[in-house]
Design a protein around this motif. Structure first.
Motif, mmCIF file in Angstrom:
data_model
loop_
_atom_site.group_PDB
_atom_site.id
_atom_site.type_symbol
_atom_site.label_atom_id
_atom_site.label_comp_id
_atom_site.label_asym_id
_atom_site.label_seq_id
_atom_site.Cartn_x
_atom_site.Cartn_y
_atom_site.Cartn_z
ATOM 1 N N ALA A 284 24.815 -36.593 -40.112
ATOM 2 C CA ALA A 284 25.971 -37.394 -39.712
ATOM 3 C C ALA A 284 27.260 -36.797 -40.254
ATOM 4 O O ALA A 284 28.264 -36.701 -39.531
ATOM 5 C CB ALA A 284 25.807 -38.836 -40.195
ATOM 6 N N GLU A 285 27.256 -36.388 -41.506
ATOM 7 C CA GLU A 285 28.459 -35.789 -42.094
ATOM 8 C C GLU A 285 28.826 -34.483 -41.385
ATOM 9 O O GLU A 285 30.007 -34.207 -41.160
ATOM 10 C CB GLU A 285 28.243 -35.554 -43.585
ATOM 11 C CG GLU A 285 28.157 -36.839 -44.393
ATOM 12 C CD GLU A 285 28.117 -36.587 -45.890
ATOM 13 O OE1 GLU A 285 28.428 -35.465 -46.304
ATOM 14 O OE2 GLU A 285 27.768 -37.519 -46.637
ATOM 15 N N ALA A 286 27.819 -33.684 -41.032
ATOM 16 C CA ALA A 286 28.088 -32.430 -40.331
ATOM 17 C C ALA A 286 28.707 -32.692 -38.957
ATOM 18 O O ALA A 286 29.651 -32.010 -38.538
ATOM 19 C CB ALA A 286 26.792 -31.631 -40.185
ATOM 20 N N ARG A 287 28.180 -33.698 -38.246
ATOM 21 C CA ARG A 287 28.712 -34.017 -36.923
ATOM 22 C C ARG A 287 30.142 -34.549 -37.017
ATOM 23 O O ARG A 287 30.995 -34.236 -36.184
ATOM 24 C CB ARG A 287 27.805 -35.033 -36.232
ATOM 25 C CG ARG A 287 26.500 -34.433 -35.695
ATOM 26 C CD ARG A 287 25.624 -35.506 -35.080
ATOM 27 N NE ARG A 287 24.451 -34.925 -34.448
ATOM 28 C CZ ARG A 287 24.339 -34.653 -33.153
ATOM 29 N NH1 ARG A 287 25.369 -34.873 -32.360
ATOM 30 N NH2 ARG A 287 23.240 -34.142 -32.648
ATOM 31 N N ILE A 288 30.407 -35.364 -38.024
ATOM 32 C CA ILE A 288 31.756 -35.907 -38.208
ATOM 33 C C ILE A 288 32.744 -34.787 -38.514
ATOM 34 O O ILE A 288 33.839 -34.725 -37.948
ATOM 35 C CB ILE A 288 31.753 -36.959 -39.329
ATOM 36 C CG1 ILE A 288 31.022 -38.214 -38.856
ATOM 37 C CG2 ILE A 288 33.186 -37.313 -39.751
ATOM 38 C CD1 ILE A 288 30.801 -39.230 -39.945
ATOM 39 N N ALA A 330 37.105 -42.895 -37.256
ATOM 40 C CA ALA A 330 37.519 -41.937 -38.291
ATOM 41 C C ALA A 330 38.922 -42.211 -38.845
ATOM 42 O O ALA A 330 39.132 -42.118 -40.060
ATOM 43 C CB ALA A 330 37.420 -40.512 -37.758
ATOM 44 N N PRO A 331 39.907 -42.577 -38.009
ATOM 45 C CA PRO A 331 41.262 -42.801 -38.554
ATOM 46 C C PRO A 331 41.379 -44.042 -39.431
ATOM 47 O O PRO A 331 42.313 -44.144 -40.229
ATOM 48 C CB PRO A 331 42.126 -42.945 -37.298
ATOM 49 C CG PRO A 331 41.323 -42.345 -36.192
ATOM 50 C CD PRO A 331 39.909 -42.625 -36.539
ATOM 51 N N VAL A 332 40.472 -45.014 -39.282
ATOM 52 C CA VAL A 332 40.642 -46.287 -39.997
ATOM 53 C C VAL A 332 39.586 -46.525 -41.076
ATOM 54 O O VAL A 332 39.702 -47.486 -41.841
ATOM 55 C CB VAL A 332 40.612 -47.474 -39.002
ATOM 56 C CG1 VAL A 332 41.777 -47.377 -38.039
ATOM 57 C CG2 VAL A 332 39.282 -47.533 -38.245
ATOM 58 N N TYR A 333 38.588 -45.652 -41.159
ATOM 59 C CA TYR A 333 37.507 -45.875 -42.124
ATOM 60 C C TYR A 333 37.930 -45.443 -43.526
ATOM 61 O O TYR A 333 38.782 -44.562 -43.674
ATOM 62 C CB TYR A 333 36.246 -45.117 -41.686
ATOM 63 C CG TYR A 333 35.063 -46.021 -41.477
ATOM 64 C CD1 TYR A 333 35.098 -46.989 -40.481
ATOM 65 C CD2 TYR A 333 33.924 -45.944 -42.269
ATOM 66 C CE1 TYR A 333 34.021 -47.837 -40.272
ATOM 67 C CE2 TYR A 333 32.844 -46.786 -42.076
ATOM 68 C CZ TYR A 333 32.898 -47.741 -41.079
ATOM 69 O OH TYR A 333 31.846 -48.589 -40.879
ATOM 70 N N PRO A 334 37.314 -46.028 -44.565
ATOM 71 C CA PRO A 334 37.682 -45.674 -45.943
ATOM 72 C C PRO A 334 37.546 -44.187 -46.242
ATOM 73 O O PRO A 334 38.362 -43.611 -46.957
ATOM 74 C CB PRO A 334 36.718 -46.508 -46.796
ATOM 75 C CG PRO A 334 36.352 -47.674 -45.927
ATOM 76 C CD PRO A 334 36.345 -47.141 -44.525
ATOM 77 N N ILE A 338 31.670 -42.431 -46.027
ATOM 78 C CA ILE A 338 31.233 -43.797 -45.740
ATOM 79 C C ILE A 338 30.970 -43.960 -44.248
ATOM 80 O O ILE A 338 30.007 -44.628 -43.838
ATOM 81 C CB ILE A 338 32.282 -44.811 -46.241
ATOM 82 C CG1 ILE A 338 32.363 -44.766 -47.771
ATOM 83 C CG2 ILE A 338 31.951 -46.219 -45.771
ATOM 84 C CD1 ILE A 338 33.425 -45.660 -48.357
ATOM 85 N N LEU A 339 31.795 -43.361 -43.412
ATOM 86 C CA LEU A 339 31.574 -43.414 -41.970
ATOM 87 C C LEU A 339 30.244 -42.759 -41.608
ATOM 88 O O LEU A 339 29.488 -43.264 -40.777
ATOM 89 C CB LEU A 339 32.727 -42.739 -41.240
ATOM 90 C CG LEU A 339 32.650 -42.706 -39.705
ATOM 91 C CD1 LEU A 339 32.475 -44.100 -39.133
ATOM 92 C CD2 LEU A 339 33.894 -42.040 -39.130
ATOM 93 N N ALA A 340 29.947 -41.626 -42.239
ATOM 94 C CA ALA A 340 28.672 -40.946 -41.996
ATOM 95 C C ALA A 340 27.495 -41.819 -42.427
ATOM 96 O O ALA A 340 26.453 -41.863 -41.759
ATOM 97 C CB ALA A 340 28.633 -39.614 -42.733
ATOM 98 N N THR A 341 27.668 -42.527 -43.533
ATOM 99 C CA THR A 341 26.607 -43.406 -44.022
ATOM 100 C C THR A 341 26.331 -44.523 -43.024
ATOM 101 O O THR A 341 25.171 -44.807 -42.694
ATOM 102 C CB THR A 341 27.005 -44.012 -45.383
ATOM 103 O OG1 THR A 341 27.242 -42.956 -46.308
ATOM 104 C CG2 THR A 341 25.900 -44.902 -45.921
#
Length: 550
Positions: A284-288, A330-334, A338-341
């Motif tokens: 997930a982190e790699a894709r983000i 992505a623009p609004v997440y902490p 955390i978005l990847a999680t």
């Protein structure tokens, strides 16, 4: 002249006593190390046992003595039986009542009204951090303990999972359903038996479809498993390994975070479930990172249109998907981490729940074919709305139409009732103030366990609860009082922690079931078997016989 003797100060006495105790202990350890440590350990266990049995705040609650002493009681049934939930329902609650002490600081509650008190929107109960820590995903929406923090995070995600937003995915779901029935159709043509039926592992196909669908909505890019030769992918194998090792977290939640720091080869040996979570997180982190580094412009959430110009057939090669969860959030997440999680958690949960329900439903659809002609009834409803058959359905199907089909809806509801999102105990902590459940005062800080399985198998709400009976959901005069009980069917949970992906799951289930019934006759191939490892784990019944409809 009177003389007085000086009295030692209290802290001097304490220091002297402590020094004497430590010196004696050190001497014993030096002279008899093994015996002293053994004695100390035995004294500790004895003292702890006496406290838990005679002085603990839960001492008055009934339950097995071994359960009152140690969490190992529950873990034993997790490892050496089909699951603790069966033992609790068949043995503990009939013997001890609605509220049973199943651990040193844990109560299991089998009471319908208590479920709604524990899981209400305004509940004072919070998730038990000692259990959810085992997932090593403390920042994910799923594991957030504080109810207010959970509420704020959910606000960020919810616009992408409302019914209105999810219905825009209908063309994408149609496309995935078409790819699956085409893949199975090819298999039937290649491996047809004498009676025309081909044995197919439908569970594997449903996992592939769910991975492609949810993965594309999250990342904007499909895994394309449905286009692979054998519908296999490392992601599916990784996620499938996850549930079988959840008992480790139930026994010692601190182990999983420690194991995750080890080399992957060792993690895979000790706990494949932890490795599964790690892999989905890393991916997930790699894709983000790749999406954020891309200069390709994106557009806000909008209607998903069929890109018919790109395909000469009546079916689009690929529905246009102008947005995805990562792009929107992505623009609004902490943070990206955390978005990847949350992204990996949503994907994993979808793979483990929706595909399981579809497999369960298809198996029972096949089993009821001879006795009640379930397929004939569902097929009749589908053809009344889509007289052109499968191709008509895949081009024009709408969820609003399917939901008005009485028997199809009844069949789906009954499968949801008996397939469960989470089969094991949902652990919560009682609030600091004393509360009451089932008429009993619950001490503050108590681990309180309730279960979807328990509610769905309560005969008061669902007569003959172990029997798969879609008729109980039909609004007919013959229905018994309490059988058509919408309130007590909580497959997606209730309250503030209700499953975020409910609408997406229903869209997928209705569409895929319709495509399968219109495309194939289904025949049972074995008995449905499962075990509880907090999540339901299928151990039999995933294979059915398919024969293409002409």
């Amino acid at each position: 002249m009177n003389s007085t003797t000086a009295q030692p100060l209290p802290h001097t006495v304490l220091l002297t006593t402590t020094y004497s105790y430590l010196r004696t202990t050190a001497l014993l350890l030096y002279l008899y190390p093994l015996g002293t440590l053994t004695t100390a350990f035995v004294l500790y266990l004895t003292t702890l046992s006496i406290y838990r049995l005679l002085f603990h705040p839960l001492r008055h609650f009934p339950g097995p003595t071994l359960a009152k002493l140690s969490r190992l009681y529950e873990v034993y049934f997790d490892i050496f039986s089909p699951g603790f939930v069966f033992h609790a329902e068949k043995v503990l609650h009939p013997k001890y009542g609605k509220v049973v002490r199943v651990g040193p600081n844990r109560l299991r509650v089998a009471d319908g009204e208590s479920w709604f008190e524990i899981h209400a929107v305004t509940t004072p109960f919070t998730k038990d951090p000692s259990f959810y820590r085992a997932f090593n995903r403390s920042t994910s929406l799923f594991s957030l303990i504080d109810n207010q923090e959970h509420k704020e995070r959910r606000k960020l995600l919810m616009p992408l999972f409302t019914r209105k937003s999810i219905l825009q995915l209908t063309p994408l779901v149609r496309q995935k359903a078409r790819l699956l029935v085409e893949k199975w159709g090819e298999l039937c043509e290649a491996e047809t038996s004498d009676d025309g039926f081909t044995t197919v592992d439908v569970g594997k196909g449903f996992m592939a479809l769910t991975a492609d669908l949810v993965g594309e909505y999250i990342y904007g890019e499909s895994y394309n498993i449905l286009n692979s030769a054998d519908l296999s992918h490392p992601l599916l194998d990784t996620v499938a390994a996850f549930p079988s090792f959840l008992y480790i977290g139930k026994l010692a939640p601190w182990i999983s975070p420690l194991i995750e720091r080890l080399p992957e080869r060792i993690i895979g040996t000790l706990n494949p479930g932890t490795l599964a979570l790690k892999h989905t997180q890393v991916e997930a982190e790699a894709r983000i990172n790749a999406l954020q580094a891309s200069s390709v412009p994106t557009t806000p959430t909008a209607s998903i249109l069929l890109d018919k110009a790109s395909s000469p057939s009546p079916f689009p090669a690929q529905p246009a998907l102008p947005t995805n969860l990562i792009t929107e959030l992505a623009p609004v997440y902490p943070s990206a981490h955390i978005l990847a999680t949350d992204a990996s958690t949503i994907l994993t949960a979808s793979l483990l729940s929706t595909s399981y329900t579809l497999t369960h439903l298809t198996h029972h659809l096949a089993l009821l074919q001879e006795s009640s002609s379930a397929q004939t009834r569902v097929l009749s409803e589908l053809l009344s709305a889509y007289p052109g058959g499968l191709s008509d359905f895949l081009l024009n199907v709408q969820l609003e139409v399917l939901e008005k089909m009485p028997y199809l809806t009844a069949f789906i509801k009954e499968s949801l009732r008996l397939s469960y999102g989470i089969a094991g105990g949902l652990r919560r902590l009682s609030p600091k103030r004393e509360t009451k459940l089932a008429g009993l005062a619950i001490p503050p800080g108590t681990e309180v366990v309730s279960s979807i399985y328990t509610l769905h198998h309560t005969a008061e709400f669902f007569p003959n609860p172990d029997i798969f009976n879609p008729e109980r959901w039909l609004p007919t005069p013959a229905a018994k009082e309490g059988e058509n009980n919408e309130r007590n069917m909580v497959a997606f949970g209730t309250g503030r922690r209700m499953c975020l992906g409910k609408e997406l799951a229903l869209l997928e289930i209705y569409t895929v079931v319709g495509a399968v019934v219109l495309g194939f006759e289904v025949r049972g191939e074995g008995e449905w078997k499962w075990k509880e490892r907090w999540l339901p784990v299928r151990v039999g019944g995933g294979e059915v016989g398919l024969r293409r409809r002409r």
